[in-house]
Scaffold this active site. Structure first.
Site, PDB file in Angstrom:
ATOM      1  N   GLU A   1       2.682   6.889   2.368  1.00  0.00           N
ATOM      2  CA  GLU A   1       1.592   6.128   1.734  1.00  0.00           C
ATOM      3  C   GLU A   1       0.257   6.750   2.101  1.00  0.00           C
ATOM      4  O   GLU A   1       0.093   7.283   3.206  1.00  0.00           O
ATOM      5  CB  GLU A   1       1.660   4.670   2.208  1.00  0.00           C
ATOM      6  CG  GLU A   1       0.567   3.765   1.660  1.00  0.00           C
ATOM      7  CD  GLU A   1      -0.610   3.568   2.622  1.00  0.00           C
ATOM      8  OE1 GLU A   1      -1.515   2.774   2.295  1.00  0.00           O
ATOM      9  OE2 GLU A   1      -0.635   4.211   3.701  1.00  0.00           O
TER      10      GLU A   1
ATOM     11  N   ARG B   1      -2.916   2.001  -3.699  1.00  0.00           N
ATOM     12  CA  ARG B   1      -2.553   3.083  -2.790  1.00  0.00           C
ATOM     13  C   ARG B   1      -1.556   4.005  -3.490  1.00  0.00           C
ATOM     14  O   ARG B   1      -0.795   3.572  -4.348  1.00  0.00           O
ATOM     15  CB  ARG B   1      -1.925   2.544  -1.498  1.00  0.00           C
ATOM     16  CG  ARG B   1      -2.917   1.795  -0.598  1.00  0.00           C
ATOM     17  CD  ARG B   1      -3.948   2.748  -0.050  1.00  0.00           C
ATOM     18  NE  ARG B   1      -4.868   2.139   0.898  1.00  0.00           N
ATOM     19  CZ  ARG B   1      -6.047   1.631   0.601  1.00  0.00           C
ATOM     20  NH1 ARG B   1      -6.449   1.624  -0.682  1.00  0.00           N
ATOM     21  NH2 ARG B   1      -6.827   1.130   1.518  1.00  0.00           N
TER      22      ARG B   1
ATOM     23  N   CYS C   1      -5.359  11.196   5.547  1.00  0.00           N
ATOM     24  CA  CYS C   1      -5.745  12.135   4.491  1.00  0.00           C
ATOM     25  C   CYS C   1      -6.629  13.213   5.115  1.00  0.00           C
ATOM     26  O   CYS C   1      -7.740  12.938   5.561  1.00  0.00           O
ATOM     27  CB  CYS C   1      -6.508  11.405   3.388  1.00  0.00           C
ATOM     28  SG  CYS C   1      -7.043  12.455   2.027  1.00  0.00           S
TER      29      CYS C   1
ATOM     30  N   ARG D   1      -5.450  -3.878  -4.094  1.00  0.00           N
ATOM     31  CA  ARG D   1      -5.342  -2.765  -3.146  1.00  0.00           C
ATOM     32  C   ARG D   1      -4.475  -1.670  -3.767  1.00  0.00           C
ATOM     33  O   ARG D   1      -3.251  -1.791  -3.838  1.00  0.00           O
ATOM     34  CB  ARG D   1      -4.720  -3.245  -1.837  1.00  0.00           C
ATOM     35  CG  ARG D   1      -4.669  -2.198  -0.732  1.00  0.00           C
ATOM     36  CD  ARG D   1      -3.968  -2.742   0.508  1.00  0.00           C
ATOM     37  NE  ARG D   1      -4.175  -1.885   1.657  1.00  0.00           N
ATOM     38  CZ  ARG D   1      -5.227  -1.955   2.463  1.00  0.00           C
ATOM     39  NH1 ARG D   1      -6.168  -2.861   2.252  1.00  0.00           N
ATOM     40  NH2 ARG D   1      -5.345  -1.148   3.497  1.00  0.00           N
TER      41      ARG D   1
END
Length: 333
Positions: free
Chosen positions: A121, A167, A83, A165
């Site tokens: 992802e 994502r 990112c 989690r």
């Protein structure tokens, strides 16, 4: 036997995408990962060392296609890309604004090779990163090079492993294909945290008196300040644990396992493999530090597999959709 499809594994880490796609009949024709320790684990499990920095294939003083031709043609491009802010993002929020980031390298490869599917992802906060500009650039840049884009935040817990989690996943098609993300499938692999815990665990995983006292002190201090920071304690009956992060090796505070009449312990590397959905025969790194970092950076394999199954269903029975421009806001349709 001829593979059902081919794929490339970018920012490959320890191969979470690869395991899922190979299970479904795919063949990996190219992999790239820059971290030397992750490359060691990758080699242990797949018998090949990934190429290093992907920019070696996309950045050149000459025609970029000369180097990207060294990447074989493929049906699916997959990867968990970093990112990064698009600091020069202008009004168009598109392809040119992605220059200087690793996402631009994905665009470059996709523009030349035209894979049927891009399967990406990233962390959940990508949607709001840089006030939404980052995500807008990603969506519109993919649209500019002719892809129909879908995105959704998916939790590993909803696909069968006991880990909360979340994502964001981006699935982009070179054709105007209708696609839907998989429905929730909780408890399909493990029903609770106890299912992933090893029966006998070495004492080295029990945290010291000093570390335990520090965790408790910091929790009290955070509560006095009115915030929710601090350690998290789970047991065999817990439905899921927190997200394992790359920093887990430092003190294990996000996931501590309760031990009766003893200090809590951290997860073992094998338990980390299980909450990420890796098979029992997966060979993790000899270094505990690197194994924790690698699992913390990995995708959850069951999520990749579930989304992949829906991708193939969409490819097998495509429904034509409109090719209108995406809105210039942090949403992929």
């Amino acid at each position: 036997m001829k593979p059902k499809f081919t794929f490339i594994d970018l920012f490959a880490g320890i191969g979470g995408f690869r395991i899922a796609l190979e299970r479904l009949g795919g063949k990996c024709v190219f992999s790239s990962e820059w971290d030397k320790h992750a490359k060691e684990t990758y080699y242990q499990n797949y018998g090949e060392v990934p190429f290093g920095d992907i920019t070696n294939f996309t950045k050149t003083d000459t025609d970029v296609s000369i180097k990207t031709d060294n990447i074989p043609d493929h049906d699916i491009l997959c990867g968990g890309f970093p990112c990064q802010p698009f600091s020069q993002a202008g009004r168009q929020l598109g392809f040119e604004d992605a220059r200087g980031t690793l996402f631009f390298d994905i665009l470059t490869i996709a523009k030349i090779h035209r894979p049927k599917v891009l399967f990406l992802e990233n962390v959940k906060r990508l949607r709001g990163h840089d006030k939404g500009k980052t995500f807008a650039v990603i969506c519109n840049a993919l649209k500019e090079i002719g892809y129909k884009v879908y995105s959704k935040v998916v939790s590993a817990y909803d696909q069968g492993v006991p880990q909360n989690r979340e994502r964001i996943f981006i699935v982009a098609f070179s054709q105007p294909i209708h696609f839907e993300f998989p429905k929730n499938n909780r408890h399909s692999i493990y029903s609770k945290v106890g299912d992933i815990l090893e029966k006998r665990v070495d004492s080295q995983f029990t945290i010291s008196d000093k570390l335990w006292a520090g965790h408790q002190r910091r929790l009290r201090e955070h509560r006095e300040r009115g915030n929710g920071f601090g350690y998290s304690l789970f047991d065999e009956e817990s439905q899921y644990v927190n997200t394992i992060s790359a920093r887990y090796w430092k003190d294990g505070s996000e996931i501590l396992i309760d031990q009766k009449n003893n200090n809590p312990r951290i997860l073992t590397p094998r338990e980390c493999a299980r909450i990420q959905g890796y098979p029992e025969d997966f060979k993790y790194h000899d270094s505990k530090r690197h194994s924790y970092q690698q699992f913390g950076n990995s995708v959850a394999v069951p999520v990749i597999e579930a989304i992949s199954r829906n991708i193939f269903s969409a490819l097998d029975s495509p429904k034509q959709s409109s090719n209108t421009l995406l809105p210039l806001e942090p949403v992929c349709l």
